[in-house]
Design a protein around this motif. Structure first.
Motif, PDB file in Angstrom:
ATOM      1  N   VAL A  21       0.857  -1.188   0.000  1.00 56.07           N
ATOM      2  CA  VAL A  21       0.000   0.000   0.000  1.00 56.07           C
ATOM      3  C   VAL A  21       0.890   1.233   0.000  1.00 56.07           C
ATOM      4  O   VAL A  21       1.834   1.337   0.788  1.00 56.07           O
ATOM      5  CB  VAL A  21      -0.925   0.009   1.234  1.00 56.07           C
ATOM      6  CG1 VAL A  21      -1.834   1.231   1.208  1.00 56.07           C
ATOM      7  CG2 VAL A  21      -1.753  -1.264   1.278  1.00 56.07           C
ATOM      8  N   SER A  22       0.608   2.166  -0.900  1.00 56.63           N
ATOM      9  CA  SER A  22       1.436   3.366  -1.017  1.00 56.63           C
ATOM     10  C   SER A  22       0.550   4.605  -1.012  1.00 56.63           C
ATOM     11  O   SER A  22      -0.675   4.508  -1.018  1.00 56.63           O
ATOM     12  CB  SER A  22       2.262   3.317  -2.311  1.00 56.63           C
ATOM     13  OG  SER A  22       1.399   3.404  -3.442  1.00 56.63           O
ATOM     14  N   ASN A  23       1.203   5.754  -1.012  1.00 52.86           N
ATOM     15  CA  ASN A  23       0.502   7.028  -1.131  1.00 52.86           C
ATOM     16  C   ASN A  23       1.108   7.750  -2.320  1.00 52.86           C
ATOM     17  O   ASN A  23       2.127   8.408  -2.209  1.00 52.86           O
ATOM     18  CB  ASN A  23       0.657   7.859   0.145  1.00 52.86           C
ATOM     19  CG  ASN A  23      -0.024   9.218   0.035  1.00 52.86           C
ATOM     20  OD1 ASN A  23      -0.883   9.418  -0.816  1.00 52.86           O
ATOM     21  ND2 ASN A  23       0.374  10.154   0.879  1.00 52.86           N
ATOM     22  N   SER A  24       0.488   7.580  -3.468  1.00 54.55           N
ATOM     23  CA  SER A  24       1.068   8.120  -4.699  1.00 54.55           C
ATOM     24  C   SER A  24       0.589   9.526  -5.008  1.00 54.55           C
ATOM     25  O   SER A  24       0.972  10.096  -6.024  1.00 54.55           O
ATOM     26  CB  SER A  24       0.718   7.200  -5.880  1.00 54.55           C
ATOM     27  OG  SER A  24      -0.693   7.163  -6.067  1.00 54.55           O
ATOM     28  N   GLY A  25      -0.248  10.109  -4.150  1.00 49.17           N
ATOM     29  CA  GLY A  25      -0.835  11.402  -4.452  1.00 49.17           C
ATOM     30  C   GLY A  25       0.183  12.491  -4.690  1.00 49.17           C
ATOM     31  O   GLY A  25       0.026  13.339  -5.566  1.00 49.17           O
ATOM     32  N   ASP A  26       1.286  12.508  -3.908  1.00 49.23           N
ATOM     33  CA  ASP A  26       2.282  13.567  -4.045  1.00 49.23           C
ATOM     34  C   ASP A  26       3.215  13.332  -5.225  1.00 49.23           C
ATOM     35  O   ASP A  26       3.873  14.256  -5.698  1.00 49.23           O
ATOM     36  CB  ASP A  26       3.116  13.666  -2.754  1.00 49.23           C
ATOM     37  CG  ASP A  26       2.270  14.088  -1.569  1.00 49.23           C
ATOM     38  OD1 ASP A  26       1.268  14.785  -1.788  1.00 49.23           O
ATOM     39  OD2 ASP A  26       2.613  13.721  -0.428  1.00 49.23           O
ATOM     40  N   GLU A  27       3.331  12.091  -5.687  1.00 43.03           N
ATOM     41  CA  GLU A  27       4.316  11.771  -6.713  1.00 43.03           C
ATOM     42  C   GLU A  27       3.699  11.598  -8.095  1.00 43.03           C
ATOM     43  O   GLU A  27       4.407  11.673  -9.098  1.00 43.03           O
ATOM     44  CB  GLU A  27       5.036  10.470  -6.336  1.00 43.03           C
ATOM     45  CG  GLU A  27       5.709  10.512  -4.980  1.00 43.03           C
ATOM     46  CD  GLU A  27       6.238   9.148  -4.590  1.00 43.03           C
ATOM     47  OE1 GLU A  27       6.047   8.195  -5.349  1.00 43.03           O
ATOM     48  OE2 GLU A  27       6.862   9.042  -3.524  1.00 43.03           O
ATOM     49  N   ALA A  28       2.409  11.343  -8.156  1.00 44.87           N
ATOM     50  CA  ALA A  28       1.795  10.946  -9.424  1.00 44.87           C
ATOM     51  C   ALA A  28       1.445  12.165 -10.269  1.00 44.87           C
ATOM     52  O   ALA A  28       0.295  12.423 -10.570  1.00 44.87           O
ATOM     53  CB  ALA A  28       0.555  10.111  -9.153  1.00 44.87           C
ATOM     54  N   ILE A  29       2.454  12.949 -10.646  1.00 44.71           N
ATOM     55  CA  ILE A  29       2.237  14.071 -11.546  1.00 44.71           C
ATOM     56  C   ILE A  29       2.346  13.544 -12.972  1.00 44.71           C
ATOM     57  O   ILE A  29       3.408  13.065 -13.377  1.00 44.71           O
ATOM     58  CB  ILE A  29       3.291  15.180 -11.316  1.00 44.71           C
ATOM     59  CG1 ILE A  29       3.267  15.634  -9.848  1.00 44.71           C
ATOM     60  CG2 ILE A  29       3.039  16.343 -12.254  1.00 44.71           C
ATOM     61  CD1 ILE A  29       1.975  16.247  -9.400  1.00 44.71           C
ATOM     62  N   PRO A  30       1.262  13.572 -13.744  1.00 43.66           N
ATOM     63  CA  PRO A  30       1.312  12.990 -15.095  1.00 43.66           C
ATOM     64  C   PRO A  30       2.277  13.745 -15.989  1.00 43.66           C
ATOM     65  O   PRO A  30       2.499  14.956 -15.832  1.00 43.66           O
ATOM     66  CB  PRO A  30      -0.133  13.120 -15.587  1.00 43.66           C
ATOM     67  CG  PRO A  30      -0.734  14.189 -14.741  1.00 43.66           C
ATOM     68  CD  PRO A  30      -0.051  14.133 -13.419  1.00 43.66           C
ATOM     69  N   ALA A  31       2.849  13.033 -16.962  1.00 43.28           N
ATOM     70  CA  ALA A  31       3.823  13.633 -17.868  1.00 43.28           C
ATOM     71  C   ALA A  31       3.208  14.763 -18.689  1.00 43.28           C
ATOM     72  O   ALA A  31       3.908  15.683 -19.121  1.00 43.28           O
ATOM     73  CB  ALA A  31       4.387  12.555 -18.785  1.00 43.28           C
ATOM     74  N   SER A  32       1.888  14.699 -18.909  1.00 42.38           N
ATOM     75  CA  SER A  32       1.239  15.741 -19.704  1.00 42.38           C
ATOM     76  C   SER A  32       1.057  17.045 -18.936  1.00 42.38           C
ATOM     77  O   SER A  32       0.706  18.061 -19.529  1.00 42.38           O
ATOM     78  CB  SER A  32      -0.128  15.250 -20.189  1.00 42.38           C
ATOM     79  OG  SER A  32      -0.971  14.971 -19.084  1.00 42.38           O
ATOM     80  N   SER A  33       1.285  17.031 -17.627  1.00 43.07           N
ATOM     81  CA  SER A  33       1.140  18.251 -16.831  1.00 43.07           C
ATOM     82  C   SER A  33       2.198  19.267 -17.255  1.00 43.07           C
ATOM     83  O   SER A  33       3.365  18.932 -17.466  1.00 43.07           O
ATOM     84  CB  SER A  33       1.292  17.940 -15.339  1.00 43.07           C
ATOM     85  OG  SER A  33       1.443  19.133 -14.589  1.00 43.07           O
ATOM     86  N   SER A  34       1.783  20.532 -17.355  1.00 42.48           N
ATOM     87  CA  SER A  34       2.719  21.581 -17.740  1.00 42.48           C
ATOM     88  C   SER A  34       3.791  21.815 -16.681  1.00 42.48           C
ATOM     89  O   SER A  34       4.790  22.482 -16.954  1.00 42.48           O
ATOM     90  CB  SER A  34       1.950  22.885 -17.993  1.00 42.48           C
ATOM     91  OG  SER A  34       1.251  23.288 -16.818  1.00 42.48           O
ATOM     92  N   GLN A  35       3.581  21.263 -15.499  1.00 43.87           N
ATOM     93  CA  GLN A  35       4.550  21.446 -14.413  1.00 43.87           C
ATOM     94  C   GLN A  35       5.434  20.225 -14.192  1.00 43.87           C
ATOM     95  O   GLN A  35       6.240  20.194 -13.266  1.00 43.87           O
ATOM     96  CB  GLN A  35       3.810  21.772 -13.118  1.00 43.87           C
ATOM     97  CG  GLN A  35       3.188  23.143 -13.085  1.00 43.87           C
ATOM     98  CD  GLN A  35       4.223  24.245 -12.973  1.00 43.87           C
ATOM     99  OE1 GLN A  35       4.823  24.459 -11.927  1.00 43.87           O
ATOM    100  NE2 GLN A  35       4.470  24.953 -14.070  1.00 43.87           N
ATOM    101  N   ALA A  36       5.294  19.200 -15.019  1.00 49.73           N
ATOM    102  CA  ALA A  36       6.064  17.972 -14.810  1.00 49.73           C
ATOM    103  C   ALA A  36       7.561  18.230 -14.895  1.00 49.73           C
ATOM    104  O   ALA A  36       8.342  17.751 -14.050  1.00 49.73           O
ATOM    105  CB  ALA A  36       5.654  16.917 -15.830  1.00 49.73           C
ATOM    106  N   ALA A  37       7.997  18.988 -15.911  1.00 48.43           N
ATOM    107  CA  ALA A  37       9.431  19.260 -16.072  1.00 48.43           C
ATOM    108  C   ALA A  37       9.967  20.072 -14.902  1.00 48.43           C
ATOM    109  O   ALA A  37      11.073  19.805 -14.394  1.00 48.43           O
ATOM    110  CB  ALA A  37       9.682  19.995 -17.390  1.00 48.43           C
ATOM    111  N   PHE A  38       9.193  21.060 -14.444  1.00 50.92           N
ATOM    112  CA  PHE A  38       9.624  21.880 -13.311  1.00 50.92           C
ATOM    113  C   PHE A  38       9.799  21.035 -12.050  1.00 50.92           C
ATOM    114  O   PHE A  38      10.819  21.131 -11.347  1.00 50.92           O
ATOM    115  CB  PHE A  38       8.608  22.995 -13.066  1.00 50.92           C
ATOM    116  CG  PHE A  38       8.843  23.772 -11.794  1.00 50.92           C
ATOM    117  CD1 PHE A  38       9.764  24.802 -11.761  1.00 50.92           C
ATOM    118  CD2 PHE A  38       8.149  23.463 -10.634  1.00 50.92           C
ATOM    119  CE1 PHE A  38       9.997  25.513 -10.580  1.00 50.92           C
ATOM    120  CE2 PHE A  38       8.368  24.166  -9.458  1.00 50.92           C
ATOM    121  CZ  PHE A  38       9.298  25.200  -9.432  1.00 50.92           C
TER     122      PHE A  38
END
Length: 744
Positions: free
Chosen positions: A435-452
């Motif tokens: 069981v994990s908590n992926s909420g803080d890490e699961a930023i999709p690659a399509s997000s404009s903030q992923a690279a930042f």
């Protein structure tokens, strides 16, 4: 009462439809149109689930939590020469312009902050400089009002930072230059969620229409459940908009609630329209088979059919929705606010789904019901009409499901054992569940903030929230000794020397990827003698998961007790509710097993386009929602089946025959409804948000298993095996059921 409601809705259909149009227009205007100044999407948050645990207490002690009255944006630079005159000139000019914007509370240029006497960066600048000396964060803080950042202020600051970023890119074409921060992360995730919602609807609704065209053979009957589904979506968005003024509504909440409302409304609308056609056809052909009815007589027959439909199928819808709502209320025992928000939102959308089935669809039947007996357009096509009749909504007395049931009843125990083996095999991956908590890490690659966010985590380790923090109230040598002890643990890759903060000593700990939670548990299992706390985002995730584990037994008890009572009031049996609960547990276990196999073990990474290395396990929030919503949906089909079996049994049919005729009369609708809802969930599983991918896949598998292996094979086998005691209950309970039970 339900019969009266159904007839009244059909008779006064114009008034009913006008009320619905006004209600839905208000929901659309407020939630989507932003007539209040903000739309629903403007009011969503992306904050992860939190609980009041040791990690939050540690953050409070050292006062490292972000100032609640400010938000910040940063210009991230990496691969630049900090001593470049051109760079300093750009940043200096940007500092001057930004400081002049009303609402900007601070501008921190780490190159402009004088170093300490020993040449080391000042404490305020150190976290903003990359360890390799080629990067920096230029940060702007902005004031908020009641936690809300002004859109105009955010736009002004972002625009000025974009200008500075363009100037620096021209000076250093090979450098990494990004503008980002929490407000832009929220905006990007809301945009991704909105896109997922639109894409899911574009995929699922046309396919749902196609399936219903096959079921009903015409566009008119097929459109009614979809109209109810559309009304449910708008109503859900409107209710969520209202709840944003009472609770923080997370992005995930919006998508989950919308999908649930869409699926339930289609299910309920399908059941109502199908039962109406069955009742109306029976009245027209059986009550007056020779004499042709006048228009008035036919209209009255239509109204009676609507009343009977709402009194039978509508009662099942009401029962099913009530069961789903009570199961969802089990989420209220959990501490995280996001789960409470989902519970409240889900209950509201279930109420709307029930109202669309009992109020809106009967009103539509009042207008178009008489036309539903005419052959649909598709049925008039040579060859296609014969094929469609085999999949129609009104089942013949003899067909596939009655033959299947008789086959099962020849060896019910053997069939039941075989079905159980299949479910156990599918559920076997649960033994390796993480069981994990992926909420803080699961930023999709399509997000404009992923690279930042990726560059921030890779190059500025001290500018992001620490994964693990050691907080102690002791002297420096003892704090350093504790940090050294922790540094020797498996999976720990480094620790920092203790730093004084607000009267406490703080050390940061780094761990191998996906090992942070296990490191936190090891540290907490072997504590030093002095007062100490383990904080950081990984520790907060451990507190969150532990909180869910503590609440799970209470939630399960609430759900099981409510379901048992409702099923008993419906059937008058204590055996049927107990077997239904046990079978649902096995079915849900199988769906969680597929979830582990597909995501934790990475077997669905290709088809669903995600990076398996970024998934450390099954998300805790997903696990809770799948268990609760999956159970509610399973009870949906249980109600559909049991209602018809009970109806046939009450007519005097023996138990075996009642099971056979009940499954034959409901099997088509259960299978059709399940197919549509599977397609709805599968459509939303193609989105970018990892939590929605996991929820979509797990619920699609749960419904698919429930409507095929469980309802069509296992349940008839178990009910036949227990036929001698199936309807048993203590006498005093029978008397209670006869007084307050729900009967068709």
């Amino acid at each position: 009462m339900l019969r009266t409601v159904g007839v009244a809705m059909a008779r006064h259909r114009l008034i009913v439809l006008i009320c619905w149009v006004v209600f839905l227009a208000a929901c659309a205007a407020t939630a989507l149109g932003g007539v209040t100044g903000e739309s629903l999407f403007d009011r969503l948050s992306s904050a992860g689930p939190t609980v009041d645990g040791e990690a939050s207490h540690a953050a409070h002690l050292i006062n490292t939590s972000q100032n609640a009255n400010t938000e910040s944006l940063s210009l991230l630079l990496h691969g630049v020469d900090p001593s470049s005159p051109g760079l300093n000139a750009v940043l200096s000019e940007a500092s001057h312009d930004l400081a002049a914007i009303p609402g900007v509370t601070a501008v921190v240029d780490p190159l402009a902050v004088p170093p300490l006497a020993d040449g080391q960066p000042a404490p305020v600048a150190a976290p903003l400089l990359s360890p390799d000396g080629t990067g920096l964060l230029f940060t702007v803080s902005m004031e908020t009002t009641n936690g809300t950042l002004s859109d105009s202020l955010l736009t002004q600051v972002e625009s000025r930072l974009d200008v500075a970023a363009g100037d620096i890119r021209r000076q250093s074409p090979d450098a990494m230059v990004e503008v980002g921060g929490n407000p832009l992360v929220v905006k990007s995730l809301v945009a991704v969620a909105q896109n997922d919602l639109e894409k899911g609807e574009l995929i699922s609704l046309p396919i749902a229409l196609l399936v219903m065209l096959i079921i009903f053979g015409g566009f008119l009957a097929a459109a009614m459940p979809l109209i109810g589904a559309g009304a449910s979506i708008l109503g859900a968005l409107g209710s969520l908009f209202a709840f944003t003024y009472l609770l923080d509504i997370n992005i995930t909440v919006m998508n989950v609630i919308t999908v649930i409302g869409l699926g339930l409304s289609i299910d309920y609308g399908l059941l109502i329209v199908s039962r109406f056609r069955e009742e109306f056809r029976a009245r027209v052909t059986e009550l007056n088979p020779v004499i042709k009815q006048t228009a008035f007589e036919r209209h009255e027959l239509m109204l009676q059919s609507v009343g009977t439909t709402v009194n039978t199928a509508g009662r099942t819808v009401l029962f099913s929705g009530l069961t789903f709502a009570l199961a969802t209320l089990g989420l209220l025992v959990f501490e995280p606010a996001i789960i409470k928000a989902i519970a409240i939102g889900a209950v509201s959308v279930v109420v709307i789904a029930i109202l669309t089935a009992l109020v809106l669809v009967p009103a539509l039947l009042g207008y178009f019901g008489e036309r539903l007996l005419k052959p649909g357009l598709l049925t008039r096509i040579p060859g296609l009409g014969t094929l469609l009749s085999r999949f129609g909504d009104v089942a013949p007395a003899e067909g596939f499901f009655s033959k299947l049931t008789r086959g099962i009843q020849h060896a019910p125990l053997l069939v039941a054992l075989g079905s159980l083996v299949v479910l156990l095999l599918l559920g076997s991956p649960v033994l390796s569940l993480t069981v994990s908590n992926s909420g803080d890490e699961a930023i999709p690659a399509s997000s404009s903030q992923a690279a930042f966010l990726t560059a921030l985590g890779d190059n500025f380790p001290y500018a992001v929230a620490p994964r693990i923090e050691l907080v102690s109230q002791t002297d420096e040598p003892a704090a350093a000794a504790w940090a050294a002890q922790v540094g020797a643990l498996p999976h720990v890759t480094g620790t920092t020397a203790p730093v004084a903060a607000n009267g406490y000593w703080v050390s940061q700990v780094t761990a191998q990827t996906h090992q942070g939670a296990s490191v936190v548990r090891e540290i907490r299992a072997d504590r030093p003698d002095f007062p100490n706390w383990v904080g950081g985002t990984d520790a907060a995730s451990v507190d969150y998961i532990d909180s869910l584990v503590q609440g799970a037994p209470w939630a399960a008890m609430v759900i099981a007790l409510a379901t048992f009572v409702l099923l008993f009031l419906m059937t008058g049996s204590v055996v049927i509710p107990l077997t239904a609960l046990l079978i649902s547990v096995l079915s849900l276990g199988a769906s969680i097993g597929v979830l582990v196999w597909g995501f934790q073990e990475g077997n669905l990474a290709g088809p669903l386009n995600f990076d398996p290395a970024a998934v450390s396990g099954v998300d805790a929030l997903v696990l809770v929602l799948v268990l609760v919503f999956g159970f509610g949906l399973a009870m949906d089909y249980e109600m559909f089946l049991l209602a018809r079996i009970k109806e046939h049994h009450d007519r005097g049919e023996p138990t075996r025959l009642a099971i056979e005729t009940g499954l034959q009369s409901s099997g088509r609708i259960i299978t059709s409804a399940a197919l549509i809802i599977v397609l709805v969930f599968a459509g939303f599983a193609t989105g970018e948000l990892m939590q929605m991918k996991q929820i979509g896949v797990a619920l699609a598998v749960a419904v698919l298993l429930d409507a095929t292996l469980v309802r069509s094979v296992l349940v008839p086998a178990v009910m036949t095996s227990l036929e001698t005691v199936l309807w048993w209950a203590p006498r005093w309970m029978k008397r209670v059921q006869q007084r307050v039970g729900l009967h068709e």
